[in-house]
Design a protein around this motif. Structure first.
Motif, mmCIF file in Angstrom:
data_model
loop_
_atom_site.group_PDB
_atom_site.id
_atom_site.type_symbol
_atom_site.label_atom_id
_atom_site.label_comp_id
_atom_site.label_asym_id
_atom_site.label_seq_id
_atom_site.Cartn_x
_atom_site.Cartn_y
_atom_site.Cartn_z
ATOM 1 N N ALA A 12 0.832 -1.207 0.000
ATOM 2 C CA ALA A 12 0.000 0.000 0.000
ATOM 3 C C ALA A 12 0.864 1.253 0.000
ATOM 4 O O ALA A 12 0.577 2.214 -0.720
ATOM 5 C CB ALA A 12 -0.933 -0.009 1.205
ATOM 6 N N ARG A 13 1.944 1.269 0.797
ATOM 7 C CA ARG A 13 2.838 2.429 0.831
ATOM 8 C C ARG A 13 3.523 2.648 -0.508
ATOM 9 O O ARG A 13 3.667 3.771 -0.984
ATOM 10 C CB ARG A 13 3.908 2.246 1.904
ATOM 11 C CG ARG A 13 3.469 2.317 3.317
ATOM 12 C CD ARG A 13 3.394 3.673 3.852
ATOM 13 N NE ARG A 13 4.602 4.444 3.872
ATOM 14 C CZ ARG A 13 4.859 5.299 4.821
ATOM 15 N NH1 ARG A 13 4.068 5.393 5.846
ATOM 16 N NH2 ARG A 13 5.910 6.063 4.757
ATOM 17 N N LEU A 14 3.966 1.558 -1.133
ATOM 18 C CA LEU A 14 4.628 1.670 -2.427
ATOM 19 C C LEU A 14 3.654 2.155 -3.504
ATOM 20 O O LEU A 14 4.025 2.963 -4.363
ATOM 21 C CB LEU A 14 5.255 0.331 -2.827
ATOM 22 C CG LEU A 14 6.461 -0.105 -1.998
ATOM 23 C CD1 LEU A 14 6.883 -1.515 -2.375
ATOM 24 C CD2 LEU A 14 7.600 0.871 -2.152
ATOM 25 N N ALA A 15 2.420 1.677 -3.459
ATOM 26 C CA ALA A 15 1.413 2.118 -4.426
ATOM 27 C C ALA A 15 1.124 3.601 -4.250
ATOM 28 O O ALA A 15 1.000 4.342 -5.233
ATOM 29 C CB ALA A 15 0.129 1.309 -4.267
ATOM 30 N N LEU A 16 1.040 4.054 -3.002
ATOM 31 C CA LEU A 16 0.797 5.476 -2.737
ATOM 32 C C LEU A 16 1.964 6.323 -3.236
ATOM 33 O O LEU A 16 1.767 7.364 -3.865
ATOM 34 C CB LEU A 16 0.577 5.695 -1.242
ATOM 35 C CG LEU A 16 0.364 7.134 -0.798
ATOM 36 C CD1 LEU A 16 -0.921 7.688 -1.412
ATOM 37 C CD2 LEU A 16 0.313 7.216 0.711
ATOM 38 N N ALA A 17 3.184 5.881 -2.979
ATOM 39 C CA ALA A 17 4.364 6.611 -3.431
ATOM 40 C C ALA A 17 4.409 6.679 -4.956
ATOM 41 O O ALA A 17 4.718 7.731 -5.530
ATOM 42 C CB ALA A 17 5.627 5.953 -2.890
ATOM 43 N N ARG A 18 4.077 5.562 -5.609
ATOM 44 C CA ARG A 18 4.051 5.546 -7.079
ATOM 45 C C ARG A 18 3.007 6.518 -7.622
ATOM 46 O O ARG A 18 3.269 7.276 -8.553
ATOM 47 C CB ARG A 18 3.776 4.131 -7.592
ATOM 48 C CG ARG A 18 3.831 4.026 -9.104
ATOM 49 C CD ARG A 18 3.644 2.602 -9.633
ATOM 50 N NE ARG A 18 3.576 1.554 -8.653
ATOM 51 C CZ ARG A 18 2.454 0.918 -8.308
ATOM 52 N NH1 ARG A 18 1.320 1.213 -8.877
ATOM 53 N NH2 ARG A 18 2.475 -0.051 -7.404
ATOM 54 N N ARG A 19 1.819 6.514 -7.007
ATOM 55 C CA ARG A 19 0.759 7.413 -7.463
ATOM 56 C C ARG A 19 1.165 8.874 -7.272
ATOM 57 O O ARG A 19 0.936 9.714 -8.140
ATOM 58 C CB ARG A 19 -0.534 7.131 -6.709
ATOM 59 C CG ARG A 19 -1.718 7.882 -7.302
ATOM 60 C CD ARG A 19 -3.009 7.531 -6.639
ATOM 61 N NE ARG A 19 -3.011 8.178 -5.330
ATOM 62 C CZ ARG A 19 -3.617 7.702 -4.264
ATOM 63 N NH1 ARG A 19 -4.254 6.556 -4.309
ATOM 64 N NH2 ARG A 19 -3.579 8.350 -3.127
ATOM 65 N N ARG A 20 1.811 9.187 -6.157
ATOM 66 C CA ARG A 20 2.252 10.568 -5.919
ATOM 67 C C ARG A 20 3.312 10.992 -6.930
ATOM 68 O O ARG A 20 3.305 12.123 -7.403
ATOM 69 C CB ARG A 20 2.781 10.709 -4.500
ATOM 70 C CG ARG A 20 1.671 10.726 -3.488
ATOM 71 C CD ARG A 20 2.187 10.981 -2.112
ATOM 72 N NE ARG A 20 1.092 11.034 -1.166
ATOM 73 C CZ ARG A 20 1.230 10.977 0.138
ATOM 74 N NH1 ARG A 20 2.441 10.873 0.651
ATOM 75 N NH2 ARG A 20 0.189 11.030 0.915
ATOM 76 N N ARG A 21 4.247 10.077 -7.253
ATOM 77 C CA ARG A 21 5.259 10.402 -8.274
ATOM 78 C C ARG A 21 4.610 10.655 -9.628
ATOM 79 O O ARG A 21 4.969 11.598 -10.336
ATOM 80 C CB ARG A 21 6.278 9.264 -8.389
ATOM 81 C CG ARG A 21 7.356 9.284 -7.353
ATOM 82 C CD ARG A 21 8.497 8.330 -7.700
ATOM 83 N NE ARG A 21 8.070 6.983 -8.040
ATOM 84 C CZ ARG A 21 7.832 6.009 -7.171
ATOM 85 N NH1 ARG A 21 7.995 6.233 -5.881
ATOM 86 N NH2 ARG A 21 7.467 4.817 -7.573
ATOM 87 N N GLN A 22 3.630 9.817 -9.994
ATOM 88 C CA GLN A 22 2.939 9.998 -11.272
ATOM 89 C C GLN A 22 2.179 11.321 -11.294
ATOM 90 O O GLN A 22 2.202 12.042 -12.291
ATOM 91 C CB GLN A 22 1.975 8.840 -11.521
ATOM 92 C CG GLN A 22 2.663 7.537 -11.824
ATOM 93 C CD GLN A 22 1.693 6.364 -11.821
ATOM 94 O OE1 GLN A 22 0.565 6.466 -11.348
ATOM 95 N NE2 GLN A 22 2.147 5.232 -12.334
ATOM 96 N N ASP A 23 1.527 11.644 -10.192
ATOM 97 C CA ASP A 23 0.800 12.902 -10.112
ATOM 98 C C ASP A 23 1.742 14.092 -10.207
ATOM 99 O O ASP A 23 1.454 15.077 -10.875
ATOM 100 C CB ASP A 23 -0.002 12.989 -8.807
ATOM 101 C CG ASP A 23 -1.120 11.961 -8.748
ATOM 102 O OD1 ASP A 23 -1.488 11.412 -9.809
ATOM 103 O OD2 ASP A 23 -1.625 11.714 -7.628
ATOM 104 N N TRP A 24 2.890 14.001 -9.525
ATOM 105 C CA TRP A 24 3.863 15.086 -9.565
ATOM 106 C C TRP A 24 4.381 15.269 -10.989
ATOM 107 O O TRP A 24 4.479 16.396 -11.470
ATOM 108 C CB TRP A 24 5.027 14.800 -8.624
ATOM 109 C CG TRP A 24 6.132 15.797 -8.782
ATOM 110 C CD1 TRP A 24 7.342 15.585 -9.347
ATOM 111 C CD2 TRP A 24 6.118 17.172 -8.410
ATOM 112 N NE1 TRP A 24 8.080 16.720 -9.357
ATOM 113 C CE2 TRP A 24 7.346 17.721 -8.785
ATOM 114 C CE3 TRP A 24 5.181 17.994 -7.820
ATOM 115 C CZ2 TRP A 24 7.660 19.058 -8.563
ATOM 116 C CZ3 TRP A 24 5.499 19.323 -7.599
ATOM 117 C CH2 TRP A 24 6.728 19.840 -7.963
ATOM 118 N N ARG A 25 4.683 14.163 -11.671
ATOM 119 C CA ARG A 25 5.148 14.269 -13.061
ATOM 120 C C ARG A 25 4.092 14.906 -13.951
ATOM 121 O O ARG A 25 4.405 15.689 -14.837
ATOM 122 C CB ARG A 25 5.517 12.899 -13.606
ATOM 123 C CG ARG A 25 6.902 12.474 -13.228
ATOM 124 C CD ARG A 25 7.308 11.208 -13.973
ATOM 125 N NE ARG A 25 7.884 10.307 -12.987
ATOM 126 C CZ ARG A 25 7.427 9.109 -12.704
ATOM 127 N NH1 ARG A 25 6.420 8.601 -13.345
ATOM 128 N NH2 ARG A 25 8.007 8.377 -11.780
#
Length: 91
Positions: A12-25
């Motif tokens: 769950a933490r890794l999925a959240l981090a991935r989603r935040r990186r995608q959103d930031w990009r």
């Protein structure tokens, strides 16, 4: 905690981090004016809402009246979902 619980929490933490990186990009190419049009601003390397509505929790305890406390205690707890970008209430 069991191993399965730890692994699920890690996923769950890794999925959240991935989603935040995608959103930031997705938002990083926008300039300050475009972000402001969306109700956002860049602050210390993160995208945050310009302003959010004040909640009762943010109010000092002395500003909350007894009738508000009583109404809050009697009302059923309703989960309010808020957009993580602009602070708008979601349906």
């Amino acid at each position: 905690m069991t191993l399965k619980t730890l692994i699920d929490a890690l996923k769950a933490r890794l999925a959240l981090a991935r989603r935040r990186r995608q959103d930031w990009r997705a938002l990083s190419h926008l300039d300050a004016h475009m972000l402001r049009d969306l109700g956002l601003r860049a602050e210390q390397g993160t995208i945050v809402p310009i302003a959010t509505e004040p909640t009762q929790a943010a109010m000092p305890a002395s500003a909350i009246t007894d009738s508000q406390k009583t109404a809050a205690a009697e009302a059923p707890q309703k989960v309010v979902r808020v957009c993580r970008y602009c602070g708008e209430t979601l349906a």
